[in-house]
Design a protein around this motif. Sequence first.
Motif, PDB file in Angstrom:
ATOM      1  N   ASP A 112      79.128  63.501  39.135  1.00 57.50           N
ATOM      2  CA  ASP A 112      78.788  62.337  38.730  1.00 57.50           C
ATOM      3  C   ASP A 112      78.248  61.175  40.506  1.00 57.50           C
ATOM      4  O   ASP A 112      77.416  60.989  40.072  1.00 57.50           O
ATOM      5  CB  ASP A 112      79.479  61.221  37.942  1.00 57.50           C
ATOM      6  CG  ASP A 112      80.118  61.961  36.517  1.00 57.50           C
ATOM      7  OD1 ASP A 112      78.015  62.902  36.022  1.00 57.50           O
ATOM      8  OD2 ASP A 112      80.371  61.900  35.249  1.00 57.50           O
ATOM      9  N   ALA A 113      78.994  61.626  40.605  1.00 54.67           N
ATOM     10  CA  ALA A 113      79.663  60.859  42.454  1.00 54.67           C
ATOM     11  C   ALA A 113      78.693  61.054  43.140  1.00 54.67           C
ATOM     12  O   ALA A 113      77.452  60.903  44.232  1.00 54.67           O
ATOM     13  CB  ALA A 113      80.691  61.031  43.107  1.00 54.67           C
ATOM     14  N   ASN A 114      78.824  62.803  43.284  1.00 52.43           N
ATOM     15  CA  ASN A 114      77.135  63.494  44.024  1.00 52.43           C
ATOM     16  C   ASN A 114      76.347  62.539  43.460  1.00 52.43           C
ATOM     17  O   ASN A 114      74.935  62.519  44.169  1.00 52.43           O
ATOM     18  CB  ASN A 114      77.588  64.751  43.767  1.00 52.43           C
ATOM     19  CG  ASN A 114      76.764  65.407  44.770  1.00 52.43           C
ATOM     20  OD1 ASN A 114      77.064  65.538  45.720  1.00 52.43           O
ATOM     21  ND2 ASN A 114      75.664  66.478  44.645  1.00 52.43           N
ATOM     22  N   ALA A 115      75.577  62.809  42.034  1.00 53.02           N
ATOM     23  CA  ALA A 115      74.548  61.952  41.615  1.00 53.02           C
ATOM     24  C   ALA A 115      74.817  60.412  42.197  1.00 53.02           C
ATOM     25  O   ALA A 115      73.048  60.209  42.731  1.00 53.02           O
ATOM     26  CB  ALA A 115      74.276  62.242  40.354  1.00 53.02           C
ATOM     27  N   ALA A 116      75.316  60.039  41.988  1.00 48.06           N
ATOM     28  CA  ALA A 116      75.216  59.014  42.424  1.00 48.06           C
ATOM     29  C   ALA A 116      75.011  58.179  44.329  1.00 48.06           C
ATOM     30  O   ALA A 116      74.058  57.659  44.816  1.00 48.06           O
ATOM     31  CB  ALA A 116      76.486  57.676  42.051  1.00 48.06           C
ATOM     32  N   TYR A 117      76.041  59.533  44.876  1.00 50.08           N
ATOM     33  CA  TYR A 117      75.484  59.147  46.626  1.00 50.08           C
ATOM     34  C   TYR A 117      74.247  59.932  46.695  1.00 50.08           C
ATOM     35  O   TYR A 117      73.597  59.286  47.755  1.00 50.08           O
ATOM     36  CB  TYR A 117      77.025  60.173  47.179  1.00 50.08           C
ATOM     37  CG  TYR A 117      78.488  59.572  47.098  1.00 50.08           C
ATOM     38  CD1 TYR A 117      78.532  58.058  48.049  1.00 50.08           C
ATOM     39  CD2 TYR A 117      78.558  59.921  46.751  1.00 50.08           C
ATOM     40  CE1 TYR A 117      79.184  57.919  47.814  1.00 50.08           C
ATOM     41  CE2 TYR A 117      80.354  59.915  46.931  1.00 50.08           C
ATOM     42  CZ  TYR A 117      80.096  58.828  47.721  1.00 50.08           C
ATOM     43  OH  TYR A 117      81.750  57.790  47.918  1.00 50.08           O
ATOM     44  N   THR A 118      73.881  61.020  46.011  1.00 49.68           N
ATOM     45  CA  THR A 118      72.534  61.104  46.609  1.00 49.68           C
ATOM     46  C   THR A 118      71.530  60.665  45.962  1.00 49.68           C
ATOM     47  O   THR A 118      70.932  60.034  46.603  1.00 49.68           O
ATOM     48  CB  THR A 118      72.336  62.820  45.768  1.00 49.68           C
ATOM     49  OG1 THR A 118      73.366  63.691  45.757  1.00 49.68           O
ATOM     50  CG2 THR A 118      70.347  62.996  46.320  1.00 49.68           C
ATOM     51  N   LYS A 119      71.561  59.545  44.670  1.00 45.93           N
ATOM     52  CA  LYS A 119      70.387  58.449  44.281  1.00 45.93           C
ATOM     53  C   LYS A 119      70.316  57.320  45.616  1.00 45.93           C
ATOM     54  O   LYS A 119      69.560  57.069  46.192  1.00 45.93           O
ATOM     55  CB  LYS A 119      70.828  57.900  43.545  1.00 45.93           C
ATOM     56  CG  LYS A 119      70.410  56.839  42.983  1.00 45.93           C
ATOM     57  CD  LYS A 119      70.611  56.286  41.280  1.00 45.93           C
ATOM     58  CE  LYS A 119      69.656  54.964  41.613  1.00 45.93           C
ATOM     59  NZ  LYS A 119      69.811  54.800  40.031  1.00 45.93           N
ATOM     60  N   ALA A 120      71.576  57.461  46.048  1.00 46.81           N
ATOM     61  CA  ALA A 120      72.038  55.728  47.333  1.00 46.81           C
ATOM     62  C   ALA A 120      71.310  56.292  48.535  1.00 46.81           C
ATOM     63  O   ALA A 120      70.233  55.167  49.063  1.00 46.81           O
ATOM     64  CB  ALA A 120      73.194  55.770  47.576  1.00 46.81           C
ATOM     65  N   LEU A 121      70.867  57.891  48.585  1.00 47.56           N
ATOM     66  CA  LEU A 121      70.683  57.814  50.389  1.00 47.56           C
ATOM     67  C   LEU A 121      69.110  58.273  49.877  1.00 47.56           C
ATOM     68  O   LEU A 121      68.427  57.368  51.046  1.00 47.56           O
ATOM     69  CB  LEU A 121      70.890  59.594  49.729  1.00 47.56           C
ATOM     70  CG  LEU A 121      72.154  60.473  50.154  1.00 47.56           C
ATOM     71  CD1 LEU A 121      71.889  61.634  50.445  1.00 47.56           C
ATOM     72  CD2 LEU A 121      72.331  59.880  51.769  1.00 47.56           C
ATOM     73  N   THR A 122      68.594  57.790  49.378  1.00 49.20           N
ATOM     74  CA  THR A 122      67.040  57.718  48.235  1.00 49.20           C
ATOM     75  C   THR A 122      66.895  56.729  48.641  1.00 49.20           C
ATOM     76  O   THR A 122      65.619  55.824  49.082  1.00 49.20           O
ATOM     77  CB  THR A 122      66.737  58.062  47.619  1.00 49.20           C
ATOM     78  OG1 THR A 122      67.056  57.236  45.677  1.00 49.20           O
ATOM     79  CG2 THR A 122      66.838  59.406  47.261  1.00 49.20           C
ATOM     80  N   GLU A 123      67.804  55.322  48.315  1.00 48.83           N
ATOM     81  CA  GLU A 123      67.760  53.941  48.472  1.00 48.83           C
ATOM     82  C   GLU A 123      67.751  53.619  49.984  1.00 48.83           C
ATOM     83  O   GLU A 123      67.442  52.766  50.394  1.00 48.83           O
ATOM     84  CB  GLU A 123      68.151  53.218  47.255  1.00 48.83           C
ATOM     85  CG  GLU A 123      68.355  53.436  46.200  1.00 48.83           C
ATOM     86  CD  GLU A 123      69.048  53.004  44.750  1.00 48.83           C
ATOM     87  OE1 GLU A 123      69.548  52.127  45.673  1.00 48.83           O
ATOM     88  OE2 GLU A 123      69.127  52.968  44.064  1.00 48.83           O
ATOM     89  N   TYR A 124      69.058  53.768  50.537  1.00 54.55           N
ATOM     90  CA  TYR A 124      68.762  53.443  51.934  1.00 54.55           C
ATOM     91  C   TYR A 124      69.136  54.329  53.126  1.00 54.55           C
ATOM     92  O   TYR A 124      69.770  53.867  53.640  1.00 54.55           O
ATOM     93  CB  TYR A 124      70.517  52.864  52.091  1.00 54.55           C
ATOM     94  CG  TYR A 124      70.988  51.935  50.785  1.00 54.55           C
ATOM     95  CD1 TYR A 124      70.841  50.839  50.545  1.00 54.55           C
ATOM     96  CD2 TYR A 124      71.535  52.385  49.130  1.00 54.55           C
ATOM     97  CE1 TYR A 124      71.010  49.938  49.434  1.00 54.55           C
ATOM     98  CE2 TYR A 124      71.564  51.638  48.165  1.00 54.55           C
ATOM     99  CZ  TYR A 124      71.480  50.569  48.378  1.00 54.55           C
ATOM    100  OH  TYR A 124      71.746  49.550  47.597  1.00 54.55           O
ATOM    101  N   GLY A 125      68.647  55.449  53.110  1.00 49.32           N
ATOM    102  CA  GLY A 125      68.648  56.113  53.725  1.00 49.32           C
ATOM    103  C   GLY A 125      70.058  57.252  54.179  1.00 49.32           C
ATOM    104  O   GLY A 125      70.924  56.799  53.702  1.00 49.32           O
ATOM    105  N   ARG A 126      69.825  57.918  54.715  1.00 54.42           N
ATOM    106  CA  ARG A 126      70.746  58.895  54.916  1.00 54.42           C
ATOM    107  C   ARG A 126      72.107  58.553  56.287  1.00 54.42           C
ATOM    108  O   ARG A 126      72.352  58.806  57.689  1.00 54.42           O
ATOM    109  CB  ARG A 126      69.923  60.347  55.421  1.00 54.42           C
ATOM    110  CG  ARG A 126      69.313  60.860  54.875  1.00 54.42           C
ATOM    111  CD  ARG A 126      69.105  62.567  55.260  1.00 54.42           C
ATOM    112  NE  ARG A 126      69.804  63.346  55.361  1.00 54.42           N
ATOM    113  CZ  ARG A 126      70.645  63.800  54.555  1.00 54.42           C
ATOM    114  NH1 ARG A 126      69.899  63.352  53.168  1.00 54.42           N
ATOM    115  NH2 ARG A 126      71.579  64.862  54.278  1.00 54.42           N
TER     116      ARG A 126
END
Length: 151
Positions: A11-25
Amino acid sequence: TTRLKQNRYEDANAAYTKALTEYGRKPNLIAGIAACQYRMGNPKHAFDYLKEALSDNPLNPVALYNMAVLKKESNEIVEAANYFILFFDVVDVNLYKTQLENAQKHFAEVCAKYPAANKEEARVIYNNAVNYYKQNKLKESFILEIKIKKI
């Protein structure tokens, strides 16, 4: 971060991955994914992510802390010690108090496992560092002591 602390790594990995698309790397997001990957049994991916985070910002305290902890857990003691030293050098004591306290505990464990040739030196450095911390002279003395004796 909450999911990671609750050991809900997928779940954490999915949330971090989603945040990458919103905020960049951002290095902190990449470091979060790295921690998840390591906990999910993908150490190579974890270290690759952390290397990426550190290539973006070689002094990012979150990436340095995670790299140090994961190197320790991988039993790469010398590398772990050096990443902890870099973390201690750049960490903002006020912003990262919890990580700093955890890093000190981890660093003590690293020093206990340090190769025999350097174990005594590592122990002395750690003891000096703890004394400086207790005297509330972290930035002035603790970091300086560790940097002088880069183990």
